[in-house]
Design an enzyme around this catalytic site. Structure first.
Site, short mmCIF file in Angstrom:
data_model
loop_
_atom_site.label_atom_id
_atom_site.label_comp_id
_atom_site.label_asym_id
_atom_site.label_seq_id
_atom_site.Cartn_x
_atom_site.Cartn_y
_atom_site.Cartn_z
N HIS A 97 0.84 -1.21 0.00
CA HIS A 97 0.00 0.00 0.00
C HIS A 97 0.87 1.26 0.00
O HIS A 97 0.62 2.19 -0.77
CB HIS A 97 -0.91 -0.02 1.23
CG HIS A 97 -1.71 1.24 1.42
ND1 HIS A 97 -3.02 1.37 1.01
CD2 HIS A 97 -1.38 2.43 2.00
CE1 HIS A 97 -3.46 2.57 1.31
NE2 HIS A 97 -2.48 3.24 1.92
N GLU A 98 1.89 1.29 0.84
CA GLU A 98 2.75 2.48 0.92
C GLU A 98 3.58 2.64 -0.35
O GLU A 98 3.80 3.76 -0.82
CB GLU A 98 3.66 2.39 2.16
CG GLU A 98 2.92 2.33 3.48
CD GLU A 98 1.94 3.47 3.68
OE1 GLU A 98 2.15 4.55 3.09
OE2 GLU A 98 0.96 3.30 4.42
N HIS A 143 1.57 4.33 -3.00
CA HIS A 143 1.53 5.79 -2.86
C HIS A 143 2.73 6.44 -3.53
O HIS A 143 2.61 7.46 -4.21
CB HIS A 143 1.49 6.18 -1.38
CG HIS A 143 0.13 6.09 -0.76
ND1 HIS A 143 -1.00 6.64 -1.35
CD2 HIS A 143 -0.30 5.54 0.41
CE1 HIS A 143 -2.05 6.42 -0.57
NE2 HIS A 143 -1.65 5.75 0.49
N GLU A 145 -6.52 6.69 -1.53
CA GLU A 145 -6.37 5.59 -0.57
C GLU A 145 -6.99 4.31 -1.13
O GLU A 145 -6.42 3.23 -1.01
CB GLU A 145 -7.01 5.96 0.77
CG GLU A 145 -6.22 6.97 1.58
CD GLU A 145 -4.84 6.50 1.95
OE1 GLU A 145 -4.67 5.31 2.29
OE2 GLU A 145 -3.90 7.30 1.86
#
Length: 277
Positions: free
Chosen positions: A138-139, A142, A205
């Site tokens: 997930h990070e 980003h 997100e």
């Protein structure tokens, strides 16, 4: 909400933000007779660049993050899963750091090729390996999607628009509203533009969650991670008081109506539901 719907919403909101910026830039051009290209350089290049550099430095400093030693057995798996995910995503491995945050959390700052991923000690203690991999994915998403850069640009547009509104109100003449009214109007304008910026953040997100699901192979590990993070964060105070850092974190526990409107994250339960749908 499917990925196409998310992309459409981001495109609509992004177009509105860009339109507001053009209107503000044109106003400054007319009011101060400043060359339009100079305005673009100042407000779209120099201002975001300064905010980006300062924000990146403050995020690391305020979280108390330190480099994560690759030869430390406690962090070896984190480095290995990050390297594997980066190969799959076609991106350079970011700098990995670790912090004592008081609650299980993680965040990414910077951009693709020059990013930092910070993972809290508390997070590594409560998550299984596949769950931690989901959080790291997930990070990385980003960073790969340049989300920090895009959010910095949105905040810069909010700043430019608020200044434009201030000068518009001030320019209404000697008998017009005074400084206080102009200042209040600029604050309202900034708030309204930031509503759009926060909406884009919430959409991003969902996109980062979906990207993590693709590269991990399932949405369930990240969904389980979010459940554990949410439970562990209950009645616990984050050691990081910087709202900018909390906005970057994978979990944001805002719950009041106003907090949800201005939140950078959608409700955790909705993210979990989407990951498992």
């Amino acid at each position: 909400m499917n990925k196409t719907g998310l992309q459409l919403r981001m495109a609509v909101v992004g177009s509105i933000l860009f339109g507001l910026y053009l209107a503000a830039a044109w106003f400054f051009h007319l009011l101060f007779d400043i060359d339009l290209m100079i305005l673009v350089l100042l407000s779209i290049v120099l201002l975001p660049a300064g905010q980006y550099k300062l924000g990146k430095w403050l995020a690391v400093r305020s979280s108390g993050a330190e480099d994560m030693p690759e030869d430390d057995p406690r962090y070896r798996k984190v480095h290995q899963m990050t390297e594997s995910l980066c190969r799959d995503m076609g991106m350079e491995k970011p700098r990995l750091m670790v912090a004592q945050m008081g609650v299980p959390n993680a965040f990414a700052t910077g951009r693709k090729g020059a990013g930092i991923v910070v993972v809290s000690e508390e997070l590594m203690r409560i998550l299984d390996d596949d769950e931690l991999e989901g959080v790291v994915a997930h990070e990385l998403a980003h960073l790969n999607n340049r989300d920090t850069v895009m959010m910095t640009l949105g905040q810069s547009i909010a700043t430019v628009v608020s200044y434009a509104v201030f000068f518009v109100v001030q320019a209404m003449g000697e008998d017009g509203p005074g400084f206080l009214v102009a200042w209040l109007a600029s604050m309202v304008a900034n708030f309204l533009v930031m509503l759009l910026v926060m909406a884009i953040s919430r959409y991003r997100e969902y996109v980062a969650d979906d990207t993590a699901r693709q590269y991990v192979g399932s949405g369930d590990p990240l969904a389980r991670a979010l459940e554990k993070i949410s439970r562990s964060a209950e009645n616990r105070e984050s050691a990081v008081q910087d709202s900018g850092v909390n906005a970057l974190c994978i979990f944001n526990g805002d719950r009041s109506a106003l907090q949800q409107i201005m939140s950078t994250h959608p409700p955790t339960e909705k993210r979990i539901e989407k990951l498992r749908s």
